[in-house]
Design a protein around this motif. Sequence first.
Motif, PDB file in Angstrom:
ATOM      1  N   ALA A 320       0.833  -1.201   0.000  1.00 39.72           N
ATOM      2  CA  ALA A 320       0.000   0.000   0.000  1.00 39.72           C
ATOM      3  C   ALA A 320       0.869   1.254   0.000  1.00 39.72           C
ATOM      4  CB  ALA A 320      -0.906  -0.002   1.224  1.00 39.72           C
ATOM      5  N   ILE A 321       0.496   2.209  -0.821  1.00 40.92           N
ATOM      6  CA  ILE A 321       1.161   3.511  -0.861  1.00 40.92           C
ATOM      7  C   ILE A 321       0.192   4.541  -0.293  1.00 40.92           C
ATOM      8  CG2 ILE A 321       2.219   5.263  -2.315  1.00 40.92           C
ATOM      9  CD1 ILE A 321       3.806   2.655  -2.171  1.00 40.92           C
ATOM     10  N   LYS A 322       0.551   5.125   0.820  1.00 40.73           N
ATOM     11  CA  LYS A 322      -0.353   6.034   1.509  1.00 40.73           C
ATOM     12  C   LYS A 322      -0.470   7.370   0.784  1.00 40.73           C
ATOM     13  CE  LYS A 322       0.604   4.140   6.123  1.00 40.73           C
ATOM     14  NZ  LYS A 322       1.143   4.448   7.482  1.00 40.73           N
ATOM     15  N   LEU A 323      -1.622   7.976   0.931  1.00 38.22           N
ATOM     16  CA  LEU A 323      -1.855   9.315   0.404  1.00 38.22           C
ATOM     17  C   LEU A 323      -2.011  10.289   1.573  1.00 38.22           C
ATOM     18  CD1 LEU A 323      -4.431   8.804  -2.499  1.00 38.22           C
ATOM     19  CD2 LEU A 323      -2.126   9.735  -2.709  1.00 38.22           C
ATOM     20  N   VAL A 324      -1.214  11.339   1.579  1.00 33.70           N
ATOM     21  CA  VAL A 324      -1.414  12.370   2.597  1.00 33.70           C
ATOM     22  C   VAL A 324      -2.649  13.176   2.219  1.00 33.70           C
ATOM     23  CG1 VAL A 324       1.006  12.516   3.250  1.00 33.70           C
ATOM     24  CG2 VAL A 324       0.152  13.950   1.398  1.00 33.70           C
ATOM     25  N   THR A 325      -3.415  13.561   3.206  1.00 38.10           N
ATOM     26  CA  THR A 325      -4.657  14.290   2.949  1.00 38.10           C
ATOM     27  C   THR A 325      -4.536  15.739   3.380  1.00 38.10           C
ATOM     28  OG1 THR A 325      -5.542  13.610   5.108  1.00 38.10           O
ATOM     29  CG2 THR A 325      -6.047  12.203   3.224  1.00 38.10           C
ATOM     30  N   GLY A 326      -5.381  16.572   2.798  1.00 34.66           N
ATOM     31  CA  GLY A 326      -5.409  17.989   3.159  1.00 34.66           C
ATOM     32  C   GLY A 326      -4.227  18.782   2.657  1.00 34.66           C
ATOM     33  N   GLU A 328      -1.610  20.130  -0.852  1.00 38.03           N
ATOM     34  CA  GLU A 328      -1.574  20.430  -2.275  1.00 38.03           C
ATOM     35  C   GLU A 328      -0.955  19.267  -3.047  1.00 38.03           C
ATOM     36  OE1 GLU A 328      -2.820  23.055  -3.813  1.00 38.03           O
ATOM     37  OE2 GLU A 328      -3.530  23.980  -1.949  1.00 38.03           O
ATOM     38  N   LYS A 329      -1.178  19.284  -4.372  1.00 39.19           N
ATOM     39  CA  LYS A 329      -0.747  18.179  -5.223  1.00 39.19           C
ATOM     40  C   LYS A 329       0.752  17.922  -5.109  1.00 39.19           C
ATOM     41  CE  LYS A 329      -0.381  16.783 -10.071  1.00 39.19           C
ATOM     42  NZ  LYS A 329      -0.662  17.141 -11.483  1.00 39.19           N
ATOM     43  N   ASP A 330       1.579  18.958  -5.134  1.00 44.42           N
ATOM     44  CA  ASP A 330       3.026  18.771  -5.107  1.00 44.42           C
ATOM     45  C   ASP A 330       3.463  18.015  -3.850  1.00 44.42           C
ATOM     46  OD1 ASP A 330       3.264  20.036  -7.492  1.00 44.42           O
ATOM     47  OD2 ASP A 330       4.043  21.927  -6.692  1.00 44.42           O
ATOM     48  N   HIS A 331       2.867  18.360  -2.735  1.00 47.42           N
ATOM     49  CA  HIS A 331       3.228  17.699  -1.483  1.00 47.42           C
ATOM     50  C   HIS A 331       2.801  16.225  -1.515  1.00 47.42           C
ATOM     51  CE1 HIS A 331       4.314  17.669   2.795  1.00 47.42           C
ATOM     52  NE2 HIS A 331       3.269  16.856   2.959  1.00 47.42           N
ATOM     53  N   VAL A 332       1.613  15.965  -2.083  1.00 43.57           N
ATOM     54  CA  VAL A 332       1.120  14.588  -2.183  1.00 43.57           C
ATOM     55  C   VAL A 332       2.054  13.758  -3.067  1.00 43.57           C
ATOM     56  CG1 VAL A 332      -0.787  13.126  -2.959  1.00 43.57           C
ATOM     57  CG2 VAL A 332      -1.281  15.291  -1.815  1.00 43.57           C
ATOM     58  N   VAL A 333       2.447  14.330  -4.209  1.00 44.99           N
ATOM     59  CA  VAL A 333       3.329  13.617  -5.135  1.00 44.99           C
ATOM     60  C   VAL A 333       4.677  13.321  -4.478  1.00 44.99           C
ATOM     61  CG1 VAL A 333       4.642  13.828  -7.287  1.00 44.99           C
ATOM     62  CG2 VAL A 333       2.210  14.462  -7.224  1.00 44.99           C
ATOM     63  N   LYS A 334       5.239  14.300  -3.811  1.00 40.68           N
ATOM     64  CA  LYS A 334       6.545  14.107  -3.158  1.00 40.68           C
ATOM     65  C   LYS A 334       6.468  13.024  -2.084  1.00 40.68           C
ATOM     66  CE  LYS A 334       8.328  18.774  -4.038  1.00 40.68           C
ATOM     67  NZ  LYS A 334       8.699  20.081  -3.430  1.00 40.68           N
ATOM     68  N   SER A 335       5.336  12.965  -1.381  1.00 41.32           N
ATOM     69  CA  SER A 335       5.155  11.922  -0.371  1.00 41.32           C
ATOM     70  C   SER A 335       5.135  10.541  -1.006  1.00 41.32           C
ATOM     71  CB  SER A 335       3.850  12.163   0.400  1.00 41.32           C
ATOM     72  OG  SER A 335       3.570  11.072   1.247  1.00 41.32           O
ATOM     73  N   VAL A 336       4.461  10.415  -2.137  1.00 42.40           N
ATOM     74  CA  VAL A 336       4.417   9.131  -2.848  1.00 42.40           C
ATOM     75  C   VAL A 336       5.815   8.738  -3.323  1.00 42.40           C
ATOM     76  CG1 VAL A 336       3.562   7.969  -4.931  1.00 42.40           C
ATOM     77  CG2 VAL A 336       1.999   9.354  -3.530  1.00 42.40           C
ATOM     78  N   LYS A 341      10.932   5.635  -2.874  1.00 40.14           N
ATOM     79  CA  LYS A 341      12.372   5.658  -2.627  1.00 40.14           C
ATOM     80  C   LYS A 341      12.748   4.735  -1.471  1.00 40.14           C
ATOM     81  CE  LYS A 341      16.198   8.838  -1.607  1.00 40.14           C
ATOM     82  NZ  LYS A 341      16.565  10.264  -1.360  1.00 40.14           N
ATOM     83  N   LYS A 342      11.958   4.763  -0.402  1.00 38.17           N
ATOM     84  CA  LYS A 342      12.240   3.904   0.745  1.00 38.17           C
ATOM     85  C   LYS A 342      12.101   2.428   0.380  1.00 38.17           C
ATOM     86  CE  LYS A 342      10.956   7.288   4.292  1.00 38.17           C
ATOM     87  NZ  LYS A 342      10.000   7.638   5.373  1.00 38.17           N
ATOM     88  N   ILE A 343      11.131   2.118  -0.455  1.00 39.72           N
ATOM     89  CA  ILE A 343      10.962   0.727  -0.890  1.00 39.72           C
ATOM     90  C   ILE A 343      12.141   0.311  -1.757  1.00 39.72           C
ATOM     91  CG2 ILE A 343       9.532  -0.814  -2.307  1.00 39.72           C
ATOM     92  CD1 ILE A 343       7.100   0.822  -1.333  1.00 39.72           C
ATOM     93  N   ALA A 344      12.578   1.212  -2.635  1.00 42.83           N
ATOM     94  CA  ALA A 344      13.747   0.923  -3.469  1.00 42.83           C
ATOM     95  C   ALA A 344      14.979   0.653  -2.612  1.00 42.83           C
ATOM     96  CB  ALA A 344      14.000   2.082  -4.425  1.00 42.83           C
ATOM     97  N   GLU A 345      15.147   1.447  -1.560  1.00 46.82           N
ATOM     98  CA  GLU A 345      16.292   1.241  -0.668  1.00 46.82           C
ATOM     99  C   GLU A 345      16.185  -0.100   0.046  1.00 46.82           C
ATOM    100  OE1 GLU A 345      16.004   4.678   1.776  1.00 46.82           O
ATOM    101  OE2 GLU A 345      17.026   6.005   0.340  1.00 46.82           O
ATOM    102  N   ALA A 346      14.967  -0.473   0.447  1.00 44.23           N
ATOM    103  CA  ALA A 346      14.784  -1.751   1.122  1.00 44.23           C
ATOM    104  C   ALA A 346      15.068  -2.923   0.195  1.00 44.23           C
ATOM    105  CB  ALA A 346      13.355  -1.847   1.665  1.00 44.23           C
ATOM    106  N   LEU A 347      14.870  -2.699  -1.106  1.00 38.00           N
ATOM    107  CA  LEU A 347      15.104  -3.760  -2.086  1.00 38.00           C
ATOM    108  C   LEU A 347      16.531  -3.753  -2.639  1.00 38.00           C
ATOM    109  CD1 LEU A 347      11.818  -3.684  -4.217  1.00 38.00           C
ATOM    110  CD2 LEU A 347      12.567  -5.493  -2.672  1.00 38.00           C
ATOM    111  N   SER A 348      17.341  -2.815  -2.204  1.00 38.61           N
ATOM    112  CA  SER A 348      18.679  -2.672  -2.798  1.00 38.61           C
ATOM    113  C   SER A 348      19.557  -3.891  -2.570  1.00 38.61           C
ATOM    114  CB  SER A 348      19.364  -1.423  -2.232  1.00 38.61           C
ATOM    115  OG  SER A 348      19.556  -1.544  -0.821  1.00 38.61           O
ATOM    116  N   LYS A 349      19.249  -4.681  -1.541  1.00 43.85           N
ATOM    117  CA  LYS A 349      20.037  -5.870  -1.268  1.00 43.85           C
ATOM    118  C   LYS A 349      19.372  -7.149  -1.775  1.00 43.85           C
ATOM    119  CE  LYS A 349      22.221  -3.835   2.805  1.00 43.85           C
ATOM    120  NZ  LYS A 349      22.484  -3.986   4.270  1.00 43.85           N
ATOM    121  N   LEU A 350      18.347  -6.973  -2.599  1.00 49.04           N
ATOM    122  CA  LEU A 350      17.708  -8.143  -3.205  1.00 49.04           C
ATOM    123  C   LEU A 350      18.738  -8.929  -4.003  1.00 49.04           C
ATOM    124  CD1 LEU A 350      14.814  -9.441  -3.650  1.00 49.04           C
ATOM    125  CD2 LEU A 350      14.770  -8.159  -5.800  1.00 49.04           C
TER     126      LEU A 350
END
Length: 357
Positions: A320-326, A328-336, A341-350
């Motif tokens: 699940a990818i969370k959506l921040v509420t309340g 603006e669009k730019d902030h929501v996109v950056k959060s996604v 990025k965090k998932i990519a880092e967690a997979l870096s040792k795959l």
Amino acid sequence: MSTVLSHIVQKRFSQEYENIATDALAFIVNSNELAKRGLMKLLRGVDADLPNLHFRTQETEENARPDMWGFDGIVPRVFVENKFWAGLTENQPVTYLERLAKNSQSSVLLVIVPAAREATVWRELNQRLADSNVLTSRRDNSVGISCCLGTDLGPALALTSWSKLLSAIQAEIKDELQANNDLLQLRALCDSADSQAFQPISSAEVTDQTTPTFILQLGEIVETAVSLADAEGILSKGTLKPQSDSTRTGRYAWFPNRNGAGIWFGIHFELWREYGGTPLWLIFSNGNYGRADEVRGWLEQWCATNGVFAAYGDRQFAVAIKLVTGEEKDHVVKSVVNQLKKIAEALSKLPPLDRPR
């Protein structure tokens, strides 16, 4: 709440919801006198003269095959017809009422449906009675019964919901551990079926323009986030394409690190409905592209530790990818993008893929 029974039926026997629920209901009321007392209280609210009955399922007589029969000795006094999303058959309700009317004793046809279908199914039942020139008389609804009427054929016709029926049984088995466990399984099965049932469409829903606006906004967030993640080297779109069907709309991409995995990312309507929380999901499919089994081994514990919801089923691993509420669009996109990025880092040792893609 999902249980083992509801999970198995949903995944393997989704066309058998009604038969399995009927057999489960019969098992519960036949194996516990208090559970049967709950059902009989509901039925006696329609007809107070009903004796204590024993129930059997899938009995057939000529062209009448109600889901569950309630017998007084060898005489059928009650037919129970269980519905989730299936429509009425040609024999319902008139043939069933005529069959019950063959006996001189009072009798009841009880129809059980999801709460959302009560109004539409009741209208259809009444229309069929009118088309067959069956005269009816209104009866007051008793506790647990949503609609009730008498017929000039003799038997009464009543309708209730699965939730009301199960609550009537629940009220009688408070201290019965095994019966409560069995009822919990049936309730979860009914909830699962209800979530998949066709919901009658209201005029407000048809004309509500906020729904398509919201879906379009979600689509913009997905595309913008993937483009930004691609520019930052978190994801790679390459020549991969968008992909949509009736259950989801999004696009394919790739975690481009040396040992990366392919993903589908977007609005997944089925997962959104089943789990709630967010409409956006990252899907790792089975096989060399998504490497779902391997990714699960690396990400499942990471997700649990970091409060990220994940689910595994049908040989795919969904995050699940969370959506921040309340915001603006730019902030929501950056959060996604930050979550990607965090998932990519967690997979870096795959581990490296040890076979050709």
